[in-house]
Design a protein around this motif. Structure first.
Motif, short mmCIF file in Angstrom:
data_model
loop_
_atom_site.label_atom_id
_atom_site.label_comp_id
_atom_site.label_asym_id
_atom_site.label_seq_id
_atom_site.Cartn_x
_atom_site.Cartn_y
_atom_site.Cartn_z
N ASP A 23 0.89 -1.15 0.00
CA ASP A 23 0.00 0.00 0.00
C ASP A 23 0.93 1.21 0.00
OD1 ASP A 23 -1.36 2.29 0.86
OD2 ASP A 23 -2.92 1.09 1.79
N PRO A 24 0.97 1.95 -1.11
CA PRO A 24 1.98 3.01 -1.24
C PRO A 24 1.82 4.13 -0.20
CG PRO A 24 0.41 3.10 -3.05
CD PRO A 24 0.11 1.86 -2.29
N GLU A 25 0.60 4.37 0.22
CA GLU A 25 0.37 5.47 1.16
C GLU A 25 0.93 5.15 2.55
OE1 GLU A 25 -2.77 7.98 1.05
OE2 GLU A 25 -1.79 8.92 2.74
N PRO A 55 -14.43 -0.35 1.40
CA PRO A 55 -14.93 -0.32 0.02
C PRO A 55 -14.88 1.08 -0.60
CG PRO A 55 -16.72 -0.76 1.59
CD PRO A 55 -15.45 -0.73 2.37
N ALA A 56 -14.51 2.10 0.20
CA ALA A 56 -14.36 3.45 -0.37
C ALA A 56 -12.99 3.64 -1.00
CB ALA A 56 -14.57 4.50 0.72
N CYS A 57 -12.13 2.62 -0.88
CA CYS A 57 -10.76 2.74 -1.38
C CYS A 57 -10.68 2.38 -2.86
CB CYS A 57 -9.84 1.83 -0.58
SG CYS A 57 -8.17 1.79 -1.25
N PRO A 58 -10.18 3.29 -3.70
CA PRO A 58 -10.14 3.01 -5.14
C PRO A 58 -8.94 2.17 -5.57
CG PRO A 58 -9.38 5.24 -4.74
CD PRO A 58 -9.72 4.65 -3.39
N LEU A 59 -8.09 1.77 -4.63
CA LEU A 59 -6.86 1.07 -5.02
C LEU A 59 -7.05 -0.44 -5.23
CD1 LEU A 59 -4.12 2.70 -2.76
CD2 LEU A 59 -5.06 3.47 -4.92
N GLU A 61 -8.50 -2.49 -7.39
CA GLU A 61 -8.18 -3.06 -8.69
C GLU A 61 -6.68 -3.10 -8.92
OE1 GLU A 61 -10.86 -2.08 -12.63
OE2 GLU A 61 -9.85 -0.51 -11.56
N MET A 62 -6.02 -1.99 -8.56
CA MET A 62 -4.58 -1.88 -8.81
C MET A 62 -3.81 -2.87 -7.95
SD MET A 62 -2.28 1.54 -8.64
CE MET A 62 -2.00 1.51 -6.89
N ASP A 65 -4.18 -6.37 -9.20
CA ASP A 65 -3.34 -6.55 -10.39
C ASP A 65 -1.88 -6.77 -10.00
OD1 ASP A 65 -5.33 -6.41 -12.23
OD2 ASP A 65 -5.05 -4.29 -12.72
N LEU A 85 -11.14 -9.98 -4.82
CA LEU A 85 -11.34 -8.93 -3.81
C LEU A 85 -12.55 -9.33 -2.98
CD1 LEU A 85 -9.80 -6.34 -3.33
CD2 LEU A 85 -11.40 -5.14 -4.82
#
Lengths: 107, 359
Positions: A23-25, A55-59, A61-62, A65, A85
């Motif tokens: 998780d880059p953050e 579920p509010a996290c947009p990451l 899919e990334m 992958d 997921l």
């Protein structure tokens, strides 16, 4: 491209591969954050269930992958790599590894 | 790239993102024209509609897109589509009411999508995200009903402030957050909500300044960025963006309190410390993870990510100095440098995506 390994990886190898997915953050990997919910290794197939902290996290899919790519690198060519997921049960801070919890000041 | 079932293919997300950035570019040009610069405008009204273009057009679209990607449902993409189209109507010189209707529709859909998230996960942070979306909708509807942007600007501001606050609260779950800290957060949200209503009613506007300052203090104390700033590379960069943004957030609250309300002479300084300093520092920090998540590109970490951030802070200092000294030339100069910072950010993003594709 590195060559595919000849045999199916064991659980430790799969987890080590997933430890390269960050998780880059937060600057921490999905295994220590407690985001890996399920792991199935059988001949010709590796399946991993991942969750996100919300579920509010947009990451999502990334990160799935990235996980798929990391797993493909440690499995023989032709292996089916599945990364799903999942949201049940909801993630909580108790799922983090001891190392992660210590780093974030839990104990 | 395999998308999730029921999700929108990545190729169709790109036009939505471009639509958002057209609002951003027009909003920047409108802002420069406001400061007296002779810049080409897509339409004469881009000058008057600088605020709606930036907040409702640009942020309505990109936040709607971000939420739709998180939800992974096709219908949720109607939110950024409507917000982007609303911005498009405004920048092309169409009737502003038509733009406002589309923007209201976009924010209503964003609220619907966010409530879907709340239903899946009933937590203070998801509710805070929903309150942010609701603030945007309320601001848009009041604007459509004839309220001037200056009266609804705190509602629009809360769209961004509460969205960011909710996301930060979510990330603070990695830390042992006390019950007390959670209660204080709730109080801060209530202060921001009542403050934005106070600005609509044009009385007790100091509440909003208190809310902004209180949020900054909460974030400076509780945010995980305080820890991650000790990491390296992208993780540290994000933390630096956040912490420096919190400084502007605090300052915006202080200036509002010092000016006695959200009006001249502090109006320009409060809004730009908040919406440029705080909000765009956040955007700069998160673009390297949100862009790749939304449109599936790679943005490898590079130290030049710091350049737009540096110019943003320096240019904002210049602009606020102009505000304090009532020197319109200095404000105008700061404004051009603000625009330069945003341009640098766009260029840095594009070059990073190109670098990522080559690797």
């Amino acid at each position: 491209m590195t060559e595919s390994p000849p045999t199916m990886p064991d659980e430790a190898t799969v987890l080590a591969a997933l430890r390269t997915v960050n998780d880059p953050e937060v600057g921490m990997n999905v295994v220590d954050l407690g985001l890996v919910y399920g792991l199935t290794i059988e001949p010709g197939r590796v399946a991993v269930d991942l969750t996100m902290t919300t579920p509010a996290c947009p990451l999502g899919e990334m990160i799935t992958d990235d996980a798929r790519r990391a797993l493909t690198a440690v499995t023989p060519q032709g292996t089916t790599v599945e990364v799903r997921l999942v949201w049940e049960p909801a993630w909580s801070p108790q799922r983090m590894s001891v190392e992660a919890r210590r780093r974030f000041g839990w104990e | 790239m395999p998308g999730r079932v029921g999700d929108l293919p990545v190729a169709l997300r790109v036009p939505l993102l471009i639509l958002g950035f057209l609002s951003l570019l027009s909003g920047i040009l409108g802002g420069l024209a406001r400061l007296g610069w002779a810049v080409p405008l897509p339409s004469a009204q881009a000058l008057a509609l600088h605020g709606p273009l930036m907040i409702c057009g640009f942020f309505g679209t990109v936040i709607g897109l971000e939420r739709a990607v998180a939800l992974g449902r096709r219908w949720a993409y109607a939110a950024p589509l409507m917000s982007g189209a609303g911005g498009g109507v405004l920048l092309l010189g169409g009737p502003w009411q038509a733009g406002a209707i589309l923007l209201s529709g976009g924010s209503a859909l964003l609220l619907t999508a966010t409530l879907r998230v709340v239903r899946r996960q009933r937590e203070l942070f998801t509710v805070t995200l929903a309150l942010g979306a609701a603030s945007c909708l309320l601001g848009n509807l009041l604007w459509l009903g004839g309220a001037p942007p200056s009266q609804v600007v705190a509602l629009w501001g809360n769209f961004l402030v509460l969205t960011i606050a909710g996301e930060r609260l979510e990330l603070s779950r990695f830390l042992p957050l006390s019950q007390r800290a959670r209660q204080v957060f709730l109080l801060v949200v209530l202060l921001l909500l009542s403050g934005s209503v106070a600005v609509v009613l044009q009385r007790a506007e100091l509440l909003y300044g208190l809310g902004l300052l209180a949020l900054a203090l909460w974030l400076l104390r509780q945010d995980i960025a305080r820890r991650t700033v000790r990491e390296h590379g992208l993780t540290r960069f994000i933390a630096v963006c956040l912490l420096s943004g919190y400084g502007w957030l605090a300052l915006s609250g202080v200036i509002l309190l010092a000016s006695g309300g959200l009006h001249a002479p502090g109006y320009d300084a409060v809004l730009h410390a908040l919406l440029l300093g705080f909000v765009f520092a956040m955007v700069f920090g998160h673009a390297p993870i949100i862009f790749p998540a939304v449109v599936h590109v790679r943005m490898p970490w590079h130290w030049t990510f710091y350049l737009p951030l540096l110019v943003l802070h320096a240019s904002l200092l210049l602009r606020l100095a102009g505000d304090v000294l009532a020197d319109t030339r200095l404000v105008a100069l700061g404004g051009v440098a603000n625009a330069l910072a945003l341009l640098l950010f766009i260029l840095s993003t594009i070059s990073s995506v190109i670098r990522g594709a080559r690797e």
